[in-house]
Every structure is written in C-alpha cells, then in structure tokens.
Design a protein around this motif. Structure first.
Motif, PDB file in Angstrom:
ATOM      1  N   LEU A 285       0.795  -1.225   0.000  1.00  0.00           N
ATOM      2  CA  LEU A 285       0.000   0.000   0.000  1.00  0.00           C
ATOM      3  C   LEU A 285       0.828   1.276   0.000  1.00  0.00           C
ATOM      4  CD1 LEU A 285      -2.897  -0.842   2.499  1.00  0.00           C
ATOM      5  CD2 LEU A 285      -2.821  -1.137   0.011  1.00  0.00           C
ATOM      6  N   TYR A 286       2.020   1.238   0.578  1.00  0.00           N
ATOM      7  CA  TYR A 286       2.743   2.486   0.817  1.00  0.00           C
ATOM      8  C   TYR A 286       4.097   2.581   0.126  1.00  0.00           C
ATOM      9  CZ  TYR A 286      -0.858   2.296   4.381  1.00  0.00           C
ATOM     10  OH  TYR A 286      -2.066   2.155   5.017  1.00  0.00           O
ATOM     11  N   GLY A 287       4.904   1.531   0.196  1.00  0.00           N
ATOM     12  CA  GLY A 287       6.231   1.590  -0.416  1.00  0.00           C
ATOM     13  C   GLY A 287       6.168   1.783  -1.913  1.00  0.00           C
ATOM     14  N   HIS A 288       5.389   0.932  -2.588  1.00  0.00           N
ATOM     15  CA  HIS A 288       5.296   1.003  -4.048  1.00  0.00           C
ATOM     16  C   HIS A 288       4.598   2.277  -4.526  1.00  0.00           C
ATOM     17  CE1 HIS A 288       7.075  -2.811  -4.974  1.00  0.00           C
ATOM     18  NE2 HIS A 288       6.226  -3.483  -4.225  1.00  0.00           N
ATOM     19  N   ARG A 289       3.856   2.918  -3.648  1.00  0.00           N
ATOM     20  CA  ARG A 289       3.134   4.138  -4.042  1.00  0.00           C
ATOM     21  C   ARG A 289       3.830   5.402  -3.553  1.00  0.00           C
ATOM     22  NH1 ARG A 289      -3.128   2.133  -2.818  1.00  0.00           N
ATOM     23  NH2 ARG A 289      -2.942   0.139  -3.954  1.00  0.00           N
ATOM     24  N   ASN A 290       5.037   5.226  -2.978  1.00  0.00           N
ATOM     25  CA  ASN A 290       5.808   6.368  -2.456  1.00  0.00           C
ATOM     26  C   ASN A 290       4.982   7.216  -1.492  1.00  0.00           C
ATOM     27  OD1 ASN A 290       8.075   5.591  -3.825  1.00  0.00           O
ATOM     28  ND2 ASN A 290       7.911   7.095  -5.460  1.00  0.00           N
ATOM     29  N   ASP A 291       4.237   6.526  -0.639  1.00  0.00           N
ATOM     30  CA  ASP A 291       3.379   7.187   0.351  1.00  0.00           C
ATOM     31  C   ASP A 291       4.106   7.198   1.696  1.00  0.00           C
ATOM     32  OD1 ASP A 291       1.442   7.992   2.150  1.00  0.00           O
ATOM     33  OD2 ASP A 291      -0.122   6.658   1.386  1.00  0.00           O
ATOM     34  N   VAL A 292       4.852   8.265   1.932  1.00  0.00           N
ATOM     35  CA  VAL A 292       5.659   8.356   3.155  1.00  0.00           C
ATOM     36  C   VAL A 292       4.761   8.401   4.389  1.00  0.00           C
ATOM     37  CG1 VAL A 292       7.316   9.775   4.430  1.00  0.00           C
ATOM     38  CG2 VAL A 292       7.554   9.488   1.951  1.00  0.00           C
ATOM     39  N   GLU A 293       3.724   9.202   4.348  1.00  0.00           N
ATOM     40  CA  GLU A 293       2.834   9.328   5.497  1.00  0.00           C
ATOM     41  C   GLU A 293       2.137   8.009   5.802  1.00  0.00           C
ATOM     42  OE1 GLU A 293       1.002  10.575   8.774  1.00  0.00           O
ATOM     43  OE2 GLU A 293       2.530  11.723   7.676  1.00  0.00           O
ATOM     44  N   HIS A 325      13.250  -7.203   2.469  1.00  0.00           N
ATOM     45  CA  HIS A 325      13.944  -6.302   1.547  1.00  0.00           C
ATOM     46  C   HIS A 325      13.510  -4.894   1.916  1.00  0.00           C
ATOM     47  CE1 HIS A 325      10.034  -6.007  -0.409  1.00  0.00           C
ATOM     48  NE2 HIS A 325      10.040  -7.321  -0.576  1.00  0.00           N
ATOM     49  N   GLY A 326      13.906  -3.886   1.165  1.00  0.00           N
ATOM     50  CA  GLY A 326      13.415  -2.538   1.390  1.00  0.00           C
ATOM     51  C   GLY A 326      12.420  -2.119   0.323  1.00  0.00           C
ATOM     52  N   CYS A 327      11.763  -0.980   0.556  1.00  0.00           N
ATOM     53  CA  CYS A 327      10.915  -0.345  -0.464  1.00  0.00           C
ATOM     54  C   CYS A 327      10.766   1.111  -0.037  1.00  0.00           C
ATOM     55  CB  CYS A 327       9.573  -1.033  -0.606  1.00  0.00           C
ATOM     56  SG  CYS A 327       8.672  -0.569  -2.107  1.00  0.00           S
TER      57      CYS A 327
END
Length: 396
Positions: A285-293, A325-327
């Motif tokens: 939901l967040y890593g792949h969408r670059n959603d920091v918040e 891994h990271g994202c």
C-alpha cells in the motif's frame, strides 16, 4: 529445545539502509526506515524498547540504553530484492541468479500461448501500478472480457479481472495456466491473481488476491520442520510464497490490522511450533506508491500493537521481527530497494541488549529457528546461543 514456540514476524519491505551493492540495483541512497524518519517524525517507543534505534542512528529515535530485545541487521546474500528471494533466503535457499524481470512486457510467444490456452485475448502487457492499470483498462476489460496482464519492477506476472466479468474460479485457472507457461528464462517468481470490483472511475481491488509462486527447492526450513513434526501456522502471504509446504494451519489477511489480530488469535490456539507472519501493507500500500505518510502511519500502528503482542508472549516463546527487503517511499523509484533488514529478537527469559551485529544472510534467522527445533538448513549461522550472553532480566 530452548523455546517451545517461535513467533516470526516479517514487516514486509521495512529496510534499514542500502547494502554495499545497492548501486548495482539503482538503489544508491535507499534507506526505508532512515529516510522516512528524516522526512516525518516517527513515534515508535515499543520498537525502540526492543532495540530498533540501537541498530543504526535514526532521526528522532533515541537508542535505548538497556533494550529488552537483542538487535542487529541482516544482508541479503542472494541476488535480487523481491518477496520470493527474501523469504526463500530466510528459509535457507540462496539463489544463483535473480528471478527475471520484464519491464517492457512479456514476449510475444508467451502471450500468444497464454491467450490460446485461456481462450481469451489479453490487454495491457506492460509494467504498471496495479491500481492505475485497472483505472486505465478496467472499462475496456469489462467491455471485451479480456484479462489485464501487467508486471512491475518485481518478477511477477499479474492478471487483473473484474469479479463480475471473469469469476474467481476462472481467474484462478487463468493464473494456473500462466504459471505452467512461465518456465525456463521466463520463470517469474510469482503469478498473481488481482481481482477487482466496482464501476469505471471507482474500481477497487478485492481481498481475493492469490499468489502462485515457483515451488521452492526441497529441504528448506519448512520442510525440515515438518519432518521433525513441528507445527507451522502461517499468517498472510507466507502460505502462497512457500506453496503451503510444511504448513499445517494458515490464515490469509486483508490488512496489517487483520494480520496483527490473527497473530494474537494464533497465539491463543497454537501453543507450540512456529507462527510465521507477513504484514504486507508497508510494501503493497505504501512503499510502491511512495506514500511516506502512509508508511509512517503503518509503522506506528504496529508499534502501538506491540504491547498487546508482548502480553500474549509466554515464558517459552521467542519473538523475531525482521523484513525481506526494502521499499523506500522517499526515492523516485517505486521498486523494492536493495537494503539490509532489521533484526529484533525478544524473549521473556532472555537478557536483551545483545548486539547481534551484521548477519551475512537472512538464512541466519532460519538457521536459528531450525536450531531451536533440533534440525538444520543448508545455509546460515544460528544466533540462538548468542541471545543469552548477559545476566537475565527479572522482568520483561
């Protein structure tokens, strides 16, 4: 056997800094936890009590002078940076080469055979965001009945279909056909069914996702545990990643919150063996969408849950928190990132505060679990005996 039960939680994609070869993957500067902490103040008191901020400096998070957990970080020894690579390495499987990627779509010969065998034409066949491609092609799919085929920066062949256009049983058969076709140089790590619902402009993916992984080689951790009669209870996508091998009981999940609730339920029913959990929202939901918040909020949600988790732990339990891994959501890339992953280990009978250092492979975790239950896997070095190097604490 030092611990009757191990609860192993994978915080999917929660990396903790670039590995030395990150530039070979286009990931120089990636640091999922570190960069999020620099961008947005994090409130993670319970993870810090376990030793999270003792692993490396994290902006705004103070190292605990006497953490209740032991801490370190793990490198990935296998090439790659995806779900299958990370989870397989945890179980003792080191890849000689990464799973193939198809940034320009799948070869014509693959698509021709796919369409011929499923009896439908396909649309898409490109790298795309899952939510964006159903908005782009969902209406055409509903009009034509053609499944949407797409990939990503991961080694995946994904098939999206509206549940009212292609019923779930047929979508799953379509994905089984794709899995059978994708062999040799086209053997992607996973084929994924991505059903959705709704109408144009308001499509929404459902929770009926199903993954079809490459069968893991024999002898990996879950095989070894099964041979020893150790009960394995999986939560989240663990079952799909390992094709159910060695797993006696399992629960799929709809979200991190659902996964955390089901972990507590499993701790009530499964009193021995391994409870193996994946919390996927960080990545999906967040890593792949670059959603920091969103990513930061998910970290804080897990942190707020930890006291309830700790309250369920018994004296014969070992808890392990790590990642695959990271994202990094702060970088321009929406891909996974080649990073070290955190390692936090806690047990009520353990002293805590042990620096486990930099582990050379994720297999060290699997070897530790194997060691605990009286078996072993092909790769990795157990840190079980390293956990009790100090005087035991009198309270958790």
């Amino acid at each position: 056997m030092p611990f009757r039960r191990v609860i192993w939680i994978v915080l999917d994609s929660v990396g903790i800094g670039e590995m030395p070869d990150a530039d070979q993957y286009g990931d120089r500067g990636s640091d999922t936890l570190g960069n999020i902490a620099r961008k947005r103040a994090l409130h993670l008191p319970n993870l810090c009590r376990l030793g999270l901020a003792n692993i490396k400096p994290l902006t705004g998070l103070a190292p605990d002078p006497a953490p209740i957990g032991s801490f370190g970080k793990c490198a990935l020894a296998s090439p790659g940076k995806d779900t299958t690579t990370g989870h397989w390495e945890m179980a003792g499987i080191h890849l000689a080469k990464p799973f193939p990627l198809f940034p320009n779509g799948f070869p014509t010969e693959v698509m021709n055979e796919f369409e011929s065998r499923i009896g439908r034409s396909a649309i898409g066949n490109k790298a795309a965001s899952g939510t964006e491609i159903i908005e782009e092609l969902g209406e055409e799919h509903m009009r034509t009945g053609s499944p949407i085929v797409y990939t990503s920066a991961d080694s995946v062949f994904q098939v999206a279909a509206h549940e009212e256009v292609i019923p779930l049983f047929e979508l799953y058969k379509i994905c089984e056909t794709a899995r059978d076709i994708l062999r040799g140089p086209c053997e992607v790590g996973r084929v994924i069914a991505r059903p959705f619902e709704g109408s144009p402009g308001s499509f929404k993916r459902t929770t009926n996702r199903h993954d079809y992984a490459v069968p893991p080689p024999k002898g990996m951790l879950l095989d070894q545990l099964a041979d020893c009669g150790v009960n394995v209870f999986s939560i989240g996508k663990i079952f799909d990643v390992f094709l159910g091998r060695g797993i006696r009981e399992y629960e799929k999940t709809k979200s991190n919150a659902d996964g955390m609730a089901k972990t507590l339920d499993a701790m009530e029913s499964a009193k021995t063996g391994l409870i193996f959990v994946n919390l996927v929202d960080f990545d999906q939901l967040y890593g792949h969408r670059n959603d920091v918040e969103g990513y930061a909020g998910a970290l804080e949600e897990v942190d707020a849950w930890l006291p309830a988790f700790e309250a369920k732990l018994e004296s014969g339990d070992l808890a392990i928190l790590t990642a695959d891994h990271g994202c990094d959501p702060t970088t321009p890339s929406t891909d996974h990132s080649r990073e070290y992953v955190p390692l936090l280990v806690y047990g009520k009978g353990l002293p805590g505060g042990v620096n486990l250092g930099v582990r050379q492979t994720l297999s060290d975790i699997g070897q530790t679990v194997a060691d605990n239950f009286g078996t072993q896997i092909a790769c990795g070095r157990s840190f079980l005996n390293e956990l009790a190097v100090a005087e035991p604490r009198t309270s958790p």
